[in-house]
Design a protein around this motif. Structure first.
Motif, PDB file in Angstrom:
ATOM      1  N   GLY A 179       0.831  -1.175   0.048  1.00 43.05           N
ATOM      2  CA  GLY A 179       0.030  -0.102  -0.025  1.00 43.05           C
ATOM      3  C   GLY A 179       1.014   1.432  -0.103  1.00 43.05           C
ATOM      4  O   GLY A 179       2.161   1.126  -0.684  1.00 43.05           O
ATOM      5  N   VAL A 180       0.438   2.277   0.635  1.00 39.76           N
ATOM      6  CA  VAL A 180       1.007   3.687   0.704  1.00 39.76           C
ATOM      7  C   VAL A 180       1.429   4.130   2.184  1.00 39.76           C
ATOM      8  O   VAL A 180       0.533   4.083   3.023  1.00 39.76           O
ATOM      9  N   LEU A 181       2.537   4.370   2.440  1.00 39.26           N
ATOM     10  CA  LEU A 181       3.113   4.817   3.760  1.00 39.26           C
ATOM     11  C   LEU A 181       3.507   6.269   3.576  1.00 39.26           C
ATOM     12  O   LEU A 181       4.556   6.597   2.743  1.00 39.26           O
ATOM     13  N   GLY A 182       3.162   7.343   4.231  1.00 32.84           N
ATOM     14  CA  GLY A 182       3.452   8.532   4.149  1.00 32.84           C
ATOM     15  C   GLY A 182       4.411   8.751   5.405  1.00 32.84           C
ATOM     16  O   GLY A 182       4.192   8.343   6.518  1.00 32.84           O
ATOM     17  N   THR A 183       5.422   9.431   5.197  1.00 33.91           N
ATOM     18  CA  THR A 183       6.369   9.857   6.224  1.00 33.91           C
ATOM     19  C   THR A 183       6.795  11.278   6.252  1.00 33.91           C
ATOM     20  O   THR A 183       6.893  12.152   5.204  1.00 33.91           O
ATOM     21  N   ALA A 184       6.709  12.013   7.575  1.00 30.71           N
ATOM     22  CA  ALA A 184       7.026  13.028   7.839  1.00 30.71           C
ATOM     23  C   ALA A 184       8.758  13.261   8.028  1.00 30.71           C
ATOM     24  O   ALA A 184       9.221  12.227   8.149  1.00 30.71           O
ATOM     25  N   ILE A 219       4.898  13.417   3.150  1.00 34.42           N
ATOM     26  CA  ILE A 219       3.697  14.070   3.505  1.00 34.42           C
ATOM     27  C   ILE A 219       3.915  15.552   3.749  1.00 34.42           C
ATOM     28  O   ILE A 219       3.153  16.292   4.405  1.00 34.42           O
ATOM     29  N   ALA A 220       5.253  16.064   3.587  1.00 29.75           N
ATOM     30  CA  ALA A 220       5.487  17.517   3.858  1.00 29.75           C
ATOM     31  C   ALA A 220       6.863  17.893   2.775  1.00 29.75           C
ATOM     32  O   ALA A 220       7.632  16.810   2.288  1.00 29.75           O
ATOM     33  N   GLY A 221       7.033  18.990   2.511  1.00 29.27           N
ATOM     34  CA  GLY A 221       8.148  19.298   1.647  1.00 29.27           C
ATOM     35  C   GLY A 221       9.254  19.356   2.531  1.00 29.27           C
ATOM     36  O   GLY A 221       9.290  19.153   3.737  1.00 29.27           O
ATOM     37  N   LEU A 244       3.664   7.955   9.272  1.00 30.90           N
ATOM     38  CA  LEU A 244       4.778   7.903  10.345  1.00 30.90           C
ATOM     39  C   LEU A 244       5.075   9.258  10.549  1.00 30.90           C
ATOM     40  O   LEU A 244       5.675   9.948   9.528  1.00 30.90           O
ATOM     41  N   VAL A 245       4.963   9.762  11.672  1.00 33.72           N
ATOM     42  CA  VAL A 245       5.352  11.191  11.908  1.00 33.72           C
ATOM     43  C   VAL A 245       6.013  11.144  13.239  1.00 33.72           C
ATOM     44  O   VAL A 245       5.983  10.459  14.003  1.00 33.72           O
ATOM     45  N   GLY A 246       6.787  12.418  13.313  1.00 38.86           N
ATOM     46  CA  GLY A 246       7.268  12.639  14.832  1.00 38.86           C
ATOM     47  C   GLY A 246       6.488  14.022  15.387  1.00 38.86           C
ATOM     48  O   GLY A 246       5.567  14.237  14.788  1.00 38.86           O
ATOM     49  N   VAL A 247       7.085  14.343  16.402  1.00 40.96           N
ATOM     50  CA  VAL A 247       6.368  15.525  17.052  1.00 40.96           C
ATOM     51  C   VAL A 247       7.314  16.479  17.206  1.00 40.96           C
ATOM     52  O   VAL A 247       8.283  16.447  17.803  1.00 40.96           O
ATOM     53  N   GLY A 248       7.199  17.714  16.636  1.00 38.38           N
ATOM     54  CA  GLY A 248       8.004  18.992  16.728  1.00 38.38           C
ATOM     55  C   GLY A 248       7.943  19.520  18.130  1.00 38.38           C
ATOM     56  O   GLY A 248       6.994  19.524  18.760  1.00 38.38           O
ATOM     57  N   GLY A 249       9.100  20.274  18.386  1.00 39.04           N
ATOM     58  CA  GLY A 249       9.035  20.898  19.903  1.00 39.04           C
ATOM     59  C   GLY A 249       8.464  22.410  19.814  1.00 39.04           C
ATOM     60  O   GLY A 249       7.978  22.678  18.906  1.00 39.04           O
TER      61      GLY A 249
END
Length: 250
Positions: A74-79, A104-106, A171-176
């Motif tokens: 399938g499709v996995l989006g990553t930041a 999923i972001a520039g 799949l994403v992280g969290v910015g501070g």
């Protein structure tokens, strides 16, 4: 020299670095957090005194658990981001030819190390998982909303962005927080001092894939954020699954 050899050995699958967690300490707390937040929570050891070290330790320790949550096809989006970059290098070697990975972001600004760019991270995850990748050939922060809208309408960009509505997983992280020096580059580094002050006044404590939020999880609208080229929060919410990797007291 040793660092380069270890990096090459990890890339080729000869060496794998793991961090063992202590179930007796972490599992009960994870269950408490899972119940409180109504999401599945897994905890890893960390180093809360140093955000940079915490991100790397968390990423390595979380790799095995994260890969079990990712789709085989399938499709996995990553930041992008520091923790996701560290996670990319810690993922085990797999063979998932039916999986396509897309940003999923520039990309980040020119001063950011190349390995932290979202396209480079996407390539490394795809290499580790034996998947294919489609790049997003656009910067993350644009000078104006008009420029952003023009890019989103471009056929080259749409090859990637049209997949955002079909994500099986993100799949994403969290910015501070804006104004906090974490010791590594973040999207917040692109903020002018007046913008930082404005976001702090609005109660912004972090971001997920470019979307600003407050301590209670409320989303914050801002002119600066509107110029970020990234997946919409509605699309992110509608994806099959969202896997978040975050570390540190910040």
């Amino acid at each position: 020299t040793v660092s380069r050899m270890l990096t090459q050995a990890r890339t080729e699958g000869i060496v794998q670095i793991t961090v063992e967690r202590d179930p007796s300490e972490l599992a009960p707390l994870a269950r408490v957090l899972s119940d409180a937040l109504s999401v599945q929570v897994s905890l890893t050891p960390g180093r809360p005194g140093s955000p940079a070290v915490a991100g790397r330790v968390c990423a390595v320790a979380a790799a095995a658990a994260v890969v079990d949550e990712l789709p085989t096809a399938g499709v996995l989006g990553t930041a992008g981001g520091y923790t996701i970059a560290a996670l990319a290098g810690a993922l085990p070697k797999m063979d998932r030819p039916g999986l396509t990975i897309v940003p999923i972001a520039g990309g980040m600004h020119a001063g950011v190390p190349p390995l932290l760019d979202v396209n480079a991270i996407t390539d490394r995850i795809a290499e580790r998982l034996g998947a294919s990748t489609i790049r997003l050939l656009a910067p993350g922060l644009l000078d104006s909303l008009k420029t952003k809208e023009a890019l989103l309408d471009d056929s080259v960009i749409r090859v990637t962005t049209e997949l955002w509505s079909r994500l099986d997983c993100a799949l994403v992280g969290v910015g501070g927080m804006p104004g906090v020096n974490l010791g590594y580059p973040t999207v917040m580094d692109q903020l002018e001092p007046d913008v930082r002050r404005r976001l702090i006044a609005k109660g912004v404590v972090g971001d997920i894939a470019g979307h600003l939020f407050t301590i209670d999880g409320g989303l914050v609208e801002d002119e600066w954020a509107s110029r970020l080229l990234c997946i919409s929060f509605e699309m992110l919410r509608k994806s099959g699954k969202v896997v978040v990797v975050a570390a540190g007291s910040h």
